[in-house]
Design a protein around this motif. Structure first.
Motif, PDB file in Angstrom:
ATOM      1  N   UNK A   1      -8.835   7.902  -2.938  1.00 44.06           N
ATOM      2  CA  UNK A   1      -8.604   9.182  -2.607  1.00 44.06           C
ATOM      3  C   UNK A   1      -8.016   9.481  -1.104  1.00 44.06           C
ATOM      4  N   UNK A   2      -7.493   8.422  -0.632  1.00 39.53           N
ATOM      5  CA  UNK A   2      -7.187   8.511   0.826  1.00 39.53           C
ATOM      6  C   UNK A   2      -8.388   8.501   1.935  1.00 39.53           C
ATOM      7  N   UNK A   3      -9.554   8.502   1.457  1.00 37.55           N
ATOM      8  CA  UNK A   3     -10.755   8.380   2.182  1.00 37.55           C
ATOM      9  C   UNK A   3     -10.799   7.376   3.227  1.00 37.55           C
ATOM     10  N   UNK A   4     -10.062   6.237   3.286  1.00 40.94           N
ATOM     11  CA  UNK A   4     -10.077   5.328   4.057  1.00 40.94           C
ATOM     12  C   UNK A   4      -9.400   5.980   5.559  1.00 40.94           C
ATOM     13  N   UNK A   5      -8.156   6.813   5.188  1.00 37.03           N
ATOM     14  CA  UNK A   5      -7.571   7.332   6.253  1.00 37.03           C
ATOM     15  C   UNK A   5      -8.571   8.394   7.074  1.00 37.03           C
TER      16      UNK A   5
ATOM     17  N   UNK B   1     -14.964  13.190  -3.264  1.00 35.48           N
ATOM     18  CA  UNK B   1     -13.680  12.376  -2.839  1.00 35.48           C
ATOM     19  C   UNK B   1     -13.703  11.376  -1.732  1.00 35.48           C
ATOM     20  N   UNK B   2     -14.541  11.666  -0.952  1.00 37.97           N
ATOM     21  CA  UNK B   2     -14.916  10.558   0.158  1.00 37.97           C
ATOM     22  C   UNK B   2     -16.082   9.595   0.052  1.00 37.97           C
TER      23      UNK B   2
ATOM     24  N   UNK C   1       0.830  -1.285  -0.065  1.00 37.14           N
ATOM     25  CA  UNK C   1       0.106  -0.094  -0.010  1.00 37.14           C
ATOM     26  C   UNK C   1       1.037   1.434  -0.158  1.00 37.14           C
ATOM     27  N   UNK C   2       0.275   2.427  -0.751  1.00 40.71           N
ATOM     28  CA  UNK C   2       1.152   3.518  -0.684  1.00 40.71           C
ATOM     29  C   UNK C   2       0.744   4.453   0.448  1.00 40.71           C
ATOM     30  N   UNK C   3      -0.331   4.136   1.194  1.00 38.00           N
ATOM     31  CA  UNK C   3      -0.563   4.984   2.212  1.00 38.00           C
ATOM     32  C   UNK C   3      -1.348   4.090   3.443  1.00 38.00           C
ATOM     33  N   UNK C   4      -1.356   4.667   4.690  1.00 37.14           N
ATOM     34  CA  UNK C   4      -1.772   3.613   5.943  1.00 37.14           C
ATOM     35  C   UNK C   4      -3.168   4.359   6.069  1.00 37.14           C
TER      36      UNK C   4
END
Length: 261
Positions: free
Chosen positions: A40-44, A98-99, A15-18
């Protein structure tokens, strides 16, 4: 009884992000772990909202209630916090393109005196090591678990199923969510492991148990768990939160003085 707590989170190897989030408060015994999902990093955003909101709201309530809170009151307060943060995540997902579709799993535990009140949504898990017995004490809210419960698949077949990550409940994906809440008696020496599926999908239960059985601090064990998940492929973010029920040192010292030891 007192509780030693340690948490560790890792991006993994793919993964590219956490999108995982973990938090705990030793003063109140509150432990939280969330595994977010969405583009779009919405999981973060979703996992961060869940952990931050519940730590603040439930943590404040626990500080005021102290050890006087009954299990029923604690359950009701946890349900209210989850309902409120679910609504917040759902509203954010509906109002920001985005979310769209974001959500998160959740494991929320409160260790009070000799009991654990544990709530969960999704497939993030809590295990308990008691003596030689290692047991998963949450049940996944997943399509795979439903198939196992219906007798359509064995636990062994589930290990290689392509539908491992299809969850049936998550915070923020609908305007309401059902959280499972159970209460457990805690025994001296118990070790509890909360984790995201980035650990449980990569490391067999036998190896998880062996790491927890081995000597070492909670920090050392947490790092070994993360390392094992990365060695197994590290295909997802990896989060672990460990809790060890130990004897209260102040009481032990008082008893020793009373006994002249």
């Amino acid at each position: 009884m007192t509780y030693e707590i340690f948490a560790q989170t890792d991006q993994g190897r793919v993964r590219q992000n956490n999108e995982d989030a973990v938090a705990f408060d030793p003063q109140t015994g509150l432990c939280l772990l969330a595994d977010g999902m969405g583009g779009y990093n919405a999981g973060e955003i979703a996992s961060g909202m869940a952990v931050t909101f519940i730590k603040q709201e439930l943590g404040s309530w626990l500080l005021q209630a102290g050890n006087r809170a009954s299990a029923r009151e604690l359950r009701r307060t946890l349900e209210t916090c989850v309902h409120n943060v679910n609504h917040s995540i759902f509203s954010a997902a509906c109002s920001n393109p985005d979310y769209e579709g974001m959500g998160t799993t959740l494991v929320a535990g409160v260790f009070v005196e000799g009991r654990l009140v544990l709530g969960h949504v999704g497939d993030s898990r809590c295990y308990r090591l008691r003596g030689q017995a290692f047991q998963q004490i949450t049940k996944d809210h997943s399509l795979l678990q439903e198939q196992i419960d219906a007798g359509l698949m064995t636990p062994e077949q589930a290990l290689t199923s392509p539908y491992k990550n299809l969850i049936t409940r998550a915070l923020g994906v609908e305007d309401s969510v059902l959280i499972d809440i159970n209460e457990y008696r805690v025994e001296l020496g118990d070790v509890y492991l909360m984790c995201s599926d980035g650990l449980s999908d990569m490391v067999p239960d036998g190896i998880l148990a062996a790491i927890l059985h081995a000597s070492g601090t909670l920090q050392q064990k947490a790092l070994k768990l993360v390392h094992a998940a990365n060695e197994g492929g590290g295909r997802d973010n990896i989060s672990v939160l460990l809790v060890h029920a130990t004897e209260d040192e102040s009481r032990r010292g008082l008893l020793s003085r009373m006994l002249g030891k």
